[in-house]
Design an enzyme around this catalytic site. Structure first.
Site, mmCIF file in Angstrom:
data_model
loop_
_atom_site.group_PDB
_atom_site.id
_atom_site.type_symbol
_atom_site.label_atom_id
_atom_site.label_comp_id
_atom_site.label_asym_id
_atom_site.label_seq_id
_atom_site.Cartn_x
_atom_site.Cartn_y
_atom_site.Cartn_z
ATOM 1 N N ASP A 7 0.846 -1.184 0.000
ATOM 2 C CA ASP A 7 0.000 0.000 0.000
ATOM 3 C C ASP A 7 0.885 1.239 0.000
ATOM 4 O OD1 ASP A 7 -2.900 1.048 0.576
ATOM 5 O OD2 ASP A 7 -1.576 2.142 1.944
ATOM 6 N N ASN A 15 -2.820 12.321 -3.962
ATOM 7 C CA ASN A 15 -3.798 12.446 -5.047
ATOM 8 C C ASN A 15 -4.622 13.731 -4.890
ATOM 9 O OD1 ASN A 15 -4.254 10.894 -7.326
ATOM 10 N ND2 ASN A 15 -5.947 9.764 -6.431
ATOM 11 N N HIS A 20 -5.315 13.716 -9.792
ATOM 12 C CA HIS A 20 -5.351 12.312 -10.204
ATOM 13 C C HIS A 20 -4.309 11.958 -11.267
ATOM 14 C CE1 HIS A 20 -8.729 11.187 -7.703
ATOM 15 N NE2 HIS A 20 -9.272 12.353 -8.022
ATOM 16 N N ASP A 24 -1.882 8.913 -10.818
ATOM 17 C CA ASP A 24 -1.810 7.839 -11.819
ATOM 18 C C ASP A 24 -0.367 7.551 -12.218
ATOM 19 O OD1 ASP A 24 -4.564 7.623 -11.755
ATOM 20 O OD2 ASP A 24 -4.881 8.677 -13.660
ATOM 21 N N GLU A 50 -4.733 2.149 -4.147
ATOM 22 C CA GLU A 50 -3.276 2.248 -4.165
ATOM 23 C C GLU A 50 -2.631 0.989 -3.617
ATOM 24 O OE1 GLU A 50 -4.608 3.827 -0.202
ATOM 25 O OE2 GLU A 50 -5.321 4.025 -2.235
#
Length: 131
Positions: A7, A15, A20, A24, A50
């Site tokens: 994680d 984010n 985003h 990404d 994530e």
């Protein structure tokens, strides 16, 4: 067989702060790092926002823990530039490790790895836990 649940620490904040598309890019780099670091018979996949899961056939828990530590250390050295102003950000990740036990269900193995991940997070993040 061993299993890793990975994680990215504080990913939601990253984010929300940088957007985003920047998030990404972190996920894509994580995927590429896994692809470049694992054996051909290992299986890595994204598991939720994530989180990533890595299945390590023919691997005991101690070997999986050593791999997890190498992955964690490698990820922490990567630099991300979420904005065009030259800002450099490093991210960390936490990893739960579990080894398959005789007659254990896949769900139980996943649950143990997830419990270890939770303990890594509770202990301060940026670490691996194998119990």
């Amino acid at each position: 067989l061993a299993l890793l649940i990975m994680d990215i620490d504080n990913f939601k904040h990253y984010n929300d702060t940088y957007g985003h598309p920047a998030g990404d890019r972190v996920l894509a780099v994580m995927g590429a790092m896994l692809r470049d670091s694992l054996r051909l018979n290992d299986l890595a996949c994204r598991f939720g926002g994530e989180e990533f899961v890595v299945i390590l056939p023919e691997t005991d828990g101690d070997t999986a823990l050593r791999l997890a530590e190498r992955l964690r250390e490698r990820f922490a050295t990567l630099e991300f530039q979420p904005r065009e102003d030259g800002l450099v950000v490093r991210k960390t990740m936490s990893i739960g490790v579990a080894q398959f036990e005789t007659d254990e269900s896949p769900e139980a193995l996943l649950e143990r790895a997830d419990k270890n991940l939770y303990q890594a997070k509770e202990a301060g993040r940026d670490r691996c836990v194998f119990k």
